[in-house]
Design a protein around this motif. Sequence first.
Motif, PDB file in Angstrom:
ATOM      1  N   PHE A 227       0.833  -1.199   0.000  1.00  0.00           N
ATOM      2  CA  PHE A 227       0.000   0.000   0.000  1.00  0.00           C
ATOM      3  C   PHE A 227       0.875   1.259   0.000  1.00  0.00           C
ATOM      4  O   PHE A 227       0.565   2.236  -0.694  1.00  0.00           O
ATOM      5  CB  PHE A 227      -0.942  -0.010   1.206  1.00  0.00           C
ATOM      6  CG  PHE A 227      -1.976   1.086   1.178  1.00  0.00           C
ATOM      7  CD1 PHE A 227      -2.733   1.334   0.042  1.00  0.00           C
ATOM      8  CD2 PHE A 227      -2.191   1.884   2.293  1.00  0.00           C
ATOM      9  CE1 PHE A 227      -3.682   2.337   0.017  1.00  0.00           C
ATOM     10  CE2 PHE A 227      -3.141   2.893   2.282  1.00  0.00           C
ATOM     11  CZ  PHE A 227      -3.887   3.120   1.145  1.00  0.00           C
TER      12      PHE A 227
ATOM     13  N   VAL B 163       1.927   1.783  -3.518  1.00  0.00           N
ATOM     14  CA  VAL B 163       0.845   2.353  -4.333  1.00  0.00           C
ATOM     15  C   VAL B 163       0.724   3.858  -4.064  1.00  0.00           C
ATOM     16  O   VAL B 163       0.586   4.665  -4.993  1.00  0.00           O
ATOM     17  CB  VAL B 163      -0.502   1.638  -4.049  1.00  0.00           C
ATOM     18  CG1 VAL B 163      -1.675   2.398  -4.674  1.00  0.00           C
ATOM     19  CG2 VAL B 163      -0.462   0.214  -4.592  1.00  0.00           C
TER      20      VAL B 163
ATOM     21  N   TYR C 245      -3.290  -1.774  -6.228  1.00  0.00           N
ATOM     22  CA  TYR C 245      -3.825  -1.817  -4.861  1.00  0.00           C
ATOM     23  C   TYR C 245      -4.381  -3.207  -4.564  1.00  0.00           C
ATOM     24  O   TYR C 245      -4.124  -3.786  -3.502  1.00  0.00           O
ATOM     25  CB  TYR C 245      -4.921  -0.755  -4.673  1.00  0.00           C
ATOM     26  CG  TYR C 245      -5.681  -0.956  -3.383  1.00  0.00           C
ATOM     27  CD1 TYR C 245      -5.096  -0.627  -2.169  1.00  0.00           C
ATOM     28  CD2 TYR C 245      -6.953  -1.526  -3.374  1.00  0.00           C
ATOM     29  CE1 TYR C 245      -5.768  -0.850  -0.965  1.00  0.00           C
ATOM     30  CE2 TYR C 245      -7.630  -1.753  -2.180  1.00  0.00           C
ATOM     31  CZ  TYR C 245      -7.034  -1.411  -0.985  1.00  0.00           C
ATOM     32  OH  TYR C 245      -7.689  -1.642   0.196  1.00  0.00           O
TER      33      TYR C 245
ATOM     34  N   ASP D 208      -8.818   2.790   2.835  1.00  0.00           N
ATOM     35  CA  ASP D 208      -7.584   2.799   2.034  1.00  0.00           C
ATOM     36  C   ASP D 208      -7.755   3.664   0.787  1.00  0.00           C
ATOM     37  O   ASP D 208      -6.905   4.503   0.465  1.00  0.00           O
ATOM     38  CB  ASP D 208      -7.218   1.374   1.597  1.00  0.00           C
ATOM     39  CG  ASP D 208      -6.497   0.582   2.674  1.00  0.00           C
ATOM     40  OD1 ASP D 208      -6.133   1.169   3.703  1.00  0.00           O
ATOM     41  OD2 ASP D 208      -6.299  -0.634   2.465  1.00  0.00           O
TER      42      ASP D 208
ATOM     43  N   LEU E  79      -6.052   7.219  -0.671  1.00  0.00           N
ATOM     44  CA  LEU E  79      -5.456   7.442  -2.006  1.00  0.00           C
ATOM     45  C   LEU E  79      -6.071   8.667  -2.680  1.00  0.00           C
ATOM     46  O   LEU E  79      -5.359   9.479  -3.281  1.00  0.00           O
ATOM     47  CB  LEU E  79      -5.645   6.199  -2.892  1.00  0.00           C
ATOM     48  CG  LEU E  79      -4.929   4.919  -2.479  1.00  0.00           C
ATOM     49  CD1 LEU E  79      -5.230   3.796  -3.469  1.00  0.00           C
ATOM     50  CD2 LEU E  79      -3.412   5.147  -2.391  1.00  0.00           C
TER      51      LEU E  79
END
Length: 281
Positions: A64, A67, A92, A271, A275
């Motif tokens: 993560f 990413v 992801y 999550d 992002l």
Amino acid sequence: MNEKEIKALISLLDDPDKGIFQEIEHKLITCGPEVVPFLESSWESSFDPLSQSRIENIIHKIQFDQVKNDLQLWKLNNQEDLLEGLLIINRYQYPNLHEDQVYYQLAELRRSAWFHLMYDMSSLEKVKLLNNIIFREFGLSGNTSNYHDPQNSFIHKVLESKKGNPISLACIYALVAQKLDIPIYGVNLPKHFVLAYMDEQHPDKVAFYINVFNRGQIMREEDIFAFLRQLNLPLSEEYSQPCDNLAIIKRVLRNLIAAYEHIDNAEKRMDIELLLGLLED
């Protein structure tokens, strides 16, 4: 950190002392992706549920972080590459995917269309050709039976299953068209992402729109305006002119947030919200 040191740290992951575990976890995460193969190997050989759970969480945190880093770099330096932005989102959920397969499938779609493309084709004839290649021959279609499935937002799953949501289908269509120098770009229409075919004589003017979720149906400006009136939204250029790739990637992430919310996966939703926040800073 060398291999021996990494393996020594991993061997301590079953330590019952929470403070010791957190220190080991921090060191492994700091090492980055290079430790993932060692963690995966340890997971496979372990019979301890606690160790396996801790390894899974550490791997996820490392991937993560990667990413997040990739997405920030894309925003700073590489926004013109829509496909790279889509692949970062793909990482992801699928960090170990061989991404060459995505490039290959898109290149094959482009090649199939190029083979039939004629220099003197009109704009509508070019769209008819693309529709035939992408929807009839390849078989891409809207996922009407499972519209909120998170898989609809991951480009390799859309190419694999041949089903997607409006924005994922539009991205594939536009990527193929642009590789053929056909001026087709995304339009951030609320509730329904569409494409614009730009006038080849007047590049700032939209010639017509394409509804990819309905197999490439042609739409006119009045159709777009009628749709906006139904939503009680202004007839603004924001909703009728092409948007940039950053707006597209943000929209893909918002779709994913809604999809994870739909299936009550709070962890993944948070999550993705993180992002999205990186792109809105």
